[in-house]
Design an enzyme around this catalytic site. Structure first.
Site, PDB file in Angstrom:
ATOM      1  N   SER A 184     -39.638 -10.262  -8.203  1.00 10.11           N
ATOM      2  CA  SER A 184     -38.472  -9.444  -7.895  1.00 10.11           C
ATOM      3  C   SER A 184     -38.937  -8.081  -7.368  1.00 10.11           C
ATOM      4  CB  SER A 184     -37.566  -9.330  -9.122  1.00 10.11           C
ATOM      5  OG  SER A 184     -36.312  -8.792  -8.787  1.00 10.11           O
ATOM      6  N   ASP A 199     -31.221 -18.316  -4.474  1.00 15.18           N
ATOM      7  CA  ASP A 199     -31.270 -17.002  -5.137  1.00 15.18           C
ATOM      8  C   ASP A 199     -30.059 -16.177  -4.698  1.00 15.18           C
ATOM      9  OD1 ASP A 199     -31.908 -14.478  -6.128  1.00 15.18           O
ATOM     10  OD2 ASP A 199     -34.050 -14.715  -5.727  1.00 15.18           O
ATOM     11  N   HIS A 255     -32.676 -16.770  -8.871  1.00 13.45           N
ATOM     12  CA  HIS A 255     -33.702 -15.728  -8.958  1.00 13.45           C
ATOM     13  C   HIS A 255     -34.714 -15.998 -10.066  1.00 13.45           C
ATOM     14  CE1 HIS A 255     -35.258 -11.858  -7.818  1.00 13.45           C
ATOM     15  NE2 HIS A 255     -35.082 -11.332  -9.008  1.00 13.45           N
TER      16      HIS A 255
END
Length: 740
Positions: A610, A685, A717
């Site tokens: 991320s 995602d 995600h």
């Protein structure tokens, strides 16, 4: 913003360590203890951490309840002993069903005679879900479905006579005496208008999903309405069928239109709805709504789009009239928290602010005037845990001991009598305090030590009973030759002192040279360097790092500028230029490693997920000479692709600050890539869109750079589900072993 190679990991899993490319022979010689395997970490329950599921405080401070074997059991706080079964699993079998409910959660009504049970929960996004709810009457032992289909966020009214819930973007109320269902709203429409729950960006960035709230007297329901008709849609492909399906949802990227948000109050008796006055500007945020202790008075937090001005409004729920009672500003941004507490007696409230440079506790009267600052110092409050009106003590968690730690303290409303409640020592305490503050459930974890869950006295912190010590997991961990995580500090060339953690192999030899893998997150307010074993993905990453250490690697993590628990100046130093200082500090970490006699400076790698994937991508391009290898999982590669709330909080809008968006985009530096680079993303995602990786890959191709990619169809995600994590970490392990 709150995760291709040959089957090397199979060899590790079945035969233990073997002689592998890039490993020093001493790292893989016979070991006295069991070798860690990827299957142990992700496919088996080998390292499963136990907790106390379904824990709830009961009205009488002497008891708590918990789910045990499908039944709901009442325990005495002072002994922890079970005193009665409140609801047996056999009583939770709906008429005509073949078996009892598989309960996900539960809540009591006011007199604890009725219970809402949740089952068949389907997650939607990070915090949102829909479930089938059942009402159980303890007197008659009757189990009744709350409504048809599935509902969201079903909540008893404070008097226990009704339940409010959402369905199909509308709010409903059910009278439990008659089971009559009344629609509070009827205009909800997918991808257009939402009542009673949050839109995507509020859920993700303001950590809220439920968007309705009962008044303390049960006469009214305050609720949000999100008009997202003008918000652009994001389109994801769902793969698997002959023709891929489209999944479209409203997602406001930086600089684009947000939902127009309003707050209304519904009078249950009359059915009348009153819209609250939140000002003429519709391009703003309303991140928190709650009822005060004053009858008929709502508290609404209003935040401007740039998020540097927060106002608390008090409003009359009957007329909709509001007035600003408190304003908190910052040259950069104001963080949103849940640390607004209205005190019994309807005369004062508690609020936390960074206005003196650190997050501290302030007492205000109901007109918003500051009575006094209760806490001071170069440390921060991270949560308000409770308030005892009899003694006047506020209980809170803070970093006073160290930025790496969290502990429970109390202080009175005069700002005196401060006392640490947590036991002496390090680690981190997560606190769940009883409503009367007489007891608290404490989850304590420290570096390398699994969590201990205990009941403790509120005023002293004295142990009442240990509910879960994770003895089995502790014993399991002793069977493995784990390295010790060390906490260190170092100064950068600019004189900034940074906190870091270093994991060395258990058989570390200072006379040898070791490759190093750096682990980074680095986003605003975050921390990876904490005196805490962690839970979930944090714990499994800890074990994976141990597996790499077992193979002869050192693992280092650095909390760069912009991370949390060290005051506003440190955290907000990255404002309007995200990525610049963070990347410099990670590079400084690599340079620091290069000075250590036991580090092979030609074999330093980096990985992150991320924001950490973003940092890895920048490190591999902006500091290409320092890093031999990188793995970027689900990275942002261009902040123009990310959402309004998060991105504009730290960068302003792209219209106001284009350089802040472009100057530190990895896409701009693709031509600099030198090391081996693996890019990983889930195609489903909803948070950091697959679009980010596509853009970076396009730039790498244009620059004629070699890279490897790994994508996971329809995974979000978290890139999880089934054996997905095992597969992912096998590929990452292979990549590290082959290239570092």
């Amino acid at each position: 913003m709150r995760f291709r190679f040959f089957a090397l990991a199979t060899l590790l899993a079945t035969n233990g360590p073997a002689l592998l490319p890039g490993l020093a022979p001493t790292a893989v010689q016979a070991q006295q203890k069991l070798p860690l395997t990827l299957e142990d970490i992700w496919a088996k329950p080998t390292f499963r951490s136990a907790s106390v599921p379904g824990f709830n405080w009961m009205n009488d401070g002497r008891y708590y309840s918990a789910l045990e074997g499908g039944s709901l059991v009442q325990h005495e706080v002072t002994t922890g002993k079970a005193v009665q079964t409140l609801v047996a699993a056999a009583d939770l079998q709906p008429a005509g069903a073949a078996k009892s409910l598989d309960v996900d959660g539960y809540s009591f009504n006011a007199n604890e005679q009725k219970i809402l049970f949740t089952t068949a929960t389907e997650p939607i996004y990070r915090h949102s879900a829909q479930s089938a709810y059942y009402v159980f009457d303890r007197g008659t032992k009757k189990l009744t479905a709350l409504s048809t289909g599935k509902q969201g966020y079903a909540t008893f009214s404070p008097d226990g006579q009704r339940v409010a819930f959402t369905r199909d973007n509308n709010v409903f109320v059910t009278d439990l005496a008659t089971m009559k269902e009344t629609a509070v709203t009827s205009n909800g429409l997918k991808n257009n208008l939402i009542n009673g729950s949050a839109d995507w960006v509020y859920e993700e960035e303001f950590t809220m999903a439920q968007g309705f709230f009962w008044s303390p007297d049960s006469r009214q329901i305050a609720f949000y309405t999100f008009d997202e008709s003008q918000v652009p849609e994001y389109d994801m492909q769902k793969w698997g069928s002959l023709y891929p399906q489209e999944y479209r949802f409203k997602y406001p990227k930086a600089g684009e239109k947000n939902s127009v948000v309003s707050v209304s109050s519904y009078d249950v008796a009359s059915g009348r709805t009153t819209k609250m006055d939140v000002g003429p500007n519709t391009d703003q945020y309303l991140p928190r709504v709650m009822w005060t202790q004053v009858t008929n008075t709502l508290s609404i937090q209003r935040l401007n789009r740039l998020q540097n001005k927060l106002e608390i409004l008090h409003g009359d729920a009957t007329t909709g009239n509001t007035q600003v009672v408190l304003t908190d500003t910052s040259p950069a941004y104001v963080d949103i928290s849940d640390d607004l507490r209205y005190l019994p007696g309807s005369k004062q409230f508690l609020f936390t602010s960074e206005k003196d440079g650190y997050q501290h506790l302030y007492l205000h009267d109901m007109k918003g005037r500051q009575v006094r600052q209760l806490t001071k110092g170069n440390w921060e409050i991270t949560a308000i845990n409770g308030f005892d009106p009899k003694s006047g003590f506020v209980y809170y968690t803070s970093t006073e001991g160290s930025p790496l730690q969290r502990h429970l303290y109390r202080i009175n409303l005069q700002g005196t009598g401060k006392k640490r409640i947590s036991e002496a020592g390090g680690g981190n305490d997560a606190v769940n305090m009883s409503p009367d503050t007489q007891y608290f459930l404490n989850t304590h974890s420290s570096n390398g030590v699994p969590a201990v869950v205990s009941l403790r006295q509120g005023s002293t912190g004295n142990l009442v009973k240990t509910l879960e010590d994770n003895a089995k997991l502790r014993q399991t961990l002793t069977q493995y030759d784990l390295g010790k995580l060390e906490f260190i500090t170092f100064k950068t060339s600019e004189g900034t002192e940074l906190n870091a953690s270093m994991l060395k192999p258990s058989n570390f030899d200072p006379g040898k040279k070791y490759p190093v893998l750096m682990y980074v997150y680095g986003g605003p307010g975050s921390q990876t360097v904490r005196d805490d074993t962690g839970a979930g993905i944090a714990f499994t990453n800890y074990l994976w790092h141990q597996l790499l250490a077992e193979q002869g690697y050192i693992v280092l993590s650095v909390d760069n500028r912009g991370t949390g628990a060290r005051g506003a100046d440190f955290k907000k130093s990255t404002y309007a230029n995200m990525g610049k200082l963070e990347t410099i500090d990670q590079a400084e970490g690599a340079k620091y490693l290069a000075t250590l006699p036991y580090v092979d400076k030609a074999r330093i790698g980096i990985w992150g997920w991320s924001y950490g994937g973003y940092m890895t991508s920048l490190a591999m391009t902006k500091n290409a000479d320092l890093f031999k290898m990188g793995i970027a999982v689900a990275p942002v590669t261009n902040w123009r692709y990310y959402d309004t709330v998060y991105t504009e909080r730290f960068l302003k809008t792209p219209q106001e600050n284009p350089g802040g968006y472009d100057d530190n985009s990895p896409v701009q530096f693709a031509q600099n890539l030198k090391g081996k680079f693996l890019l990983v993303h889930g195609t489903g995602d909803d948070n950091v869109h697959f679009q980010n990786s596509i853009a970076f890959v396009e730039a790498l191709i244009k620059a004629n750079k070699d890279y490897q990619t790994l994508y996971y169809p329809n995974r979000n995600h978290g890139i999880a589900g089934g054996n997905t994590r095992l597969h992912l970490y096998r590929q990452m392990t292979n990549f590290v072993l082959q290239n570092l």
